[in-house]
Design an enzyme around this catalytic site. Sequence first.
Site, PDB file in Angstrom:
ATOM      1  N   ASP A  25      -4.017  -7.578  -0.619  1.00 14.50           N
ATOM      2  CA  ASP A  25      -3.811  -9.014  -0.493  1.00 14.50           C
ATOM      3  C   ASP A  25      -2.493  -9.241   0.229  1.00 14.50           C
ATOM      4  OD1 ASP A  25      -4.265 -11.724  -0.768  1.00 14.50           O
ATOM      5  OD2 ASP A  25      -4.359 -11.703  -2.950  1.00 14.50           O
ATOM      6  N   ASP A  26      -2.315 -10.428   0.757  1.00 14.27           N
ATOM      7  CA  ASP A  26      -1.068 -10.721   1.441  1.00 14.27           C
ATOM      8  C   ASP A  26       0.078 -10.873   0.445  1.00 14.27           C
ATOM      9  OD1 ASP A  26      -1.993 -13.109   0.373  1.00 14.27           O
ATOM     10  OD2 ASP A  26      -2.097 -14.159   2.282  1.00 14.27           O
TER      11      ASP A  26
ATOM     12  N   ASP B  63       1.623 -13.533  -6.504  1.00  9.03           N
ATOM     13  CA  ASP B  63       2.588 -14.562  -6.888  1.00  9.03           C
ATOM     14  C   ASP B  63       2.783 -14.526  -8.406  1.00  9.03           C
ATOM     15  OD1 ASP B  63       3.941 -16.967  -7.455  1.00  9.03           O
ATOM     16  OD2 ASP B  63       2.962 -18.042  -5.845  1.00  9.03           O
TER      17      ASP B  63
END
Length: 167
Positions: free
Chosen positions: A101-102, A105
């Site tokens: 994933d980028d 969070d």
Amino acid sequence: MAQPRPQPQPQPQPQKAFPVSWDQFHRDARALAWRLSAAGPFQALVAAAVVARELGIRLIETVCVASYNHITQGDLNVLKGVAESIVGIGGGRGKGVLIVDDLVDTGKTAKVVRELLPEAHFATVYAKPMGRPMVDTFITEVSQDTWIHFPWDTGLAFQPPIRDGEI
């Protein structure tokens, strides 16, 4: 009797901006691929075309989880799960699958994906402290109160200096 629906926990609002250019994202994704090359071999990859190219993986799958409305995180909604052919790799637990994933969070989305493929190797380009325990490999850690502006969300525009917001 129906259980009360849990209310979303307030998330720290972004205080800092971290703009990432296409150039920088490509360098960081390539650095992630470099780290991951020693962690494999992997039979399939869930998302991240740049990393797939660098590692020579041709079997690419996506999983779609919605949780953000602009900058506010709400309920998690799996819009598209992982294909059964991918879930079946590694005895149905994801061993040999690379999930990329980028960003991680809060870690809530990563937790949902981890439940789908618990033994998969989870990697992100960027990680924030709350989500960092959910990933096996990442490249850059940013503070929890930083909002990353990815190149696909931005256009070219003048950026004032950080100090005082003045030229």
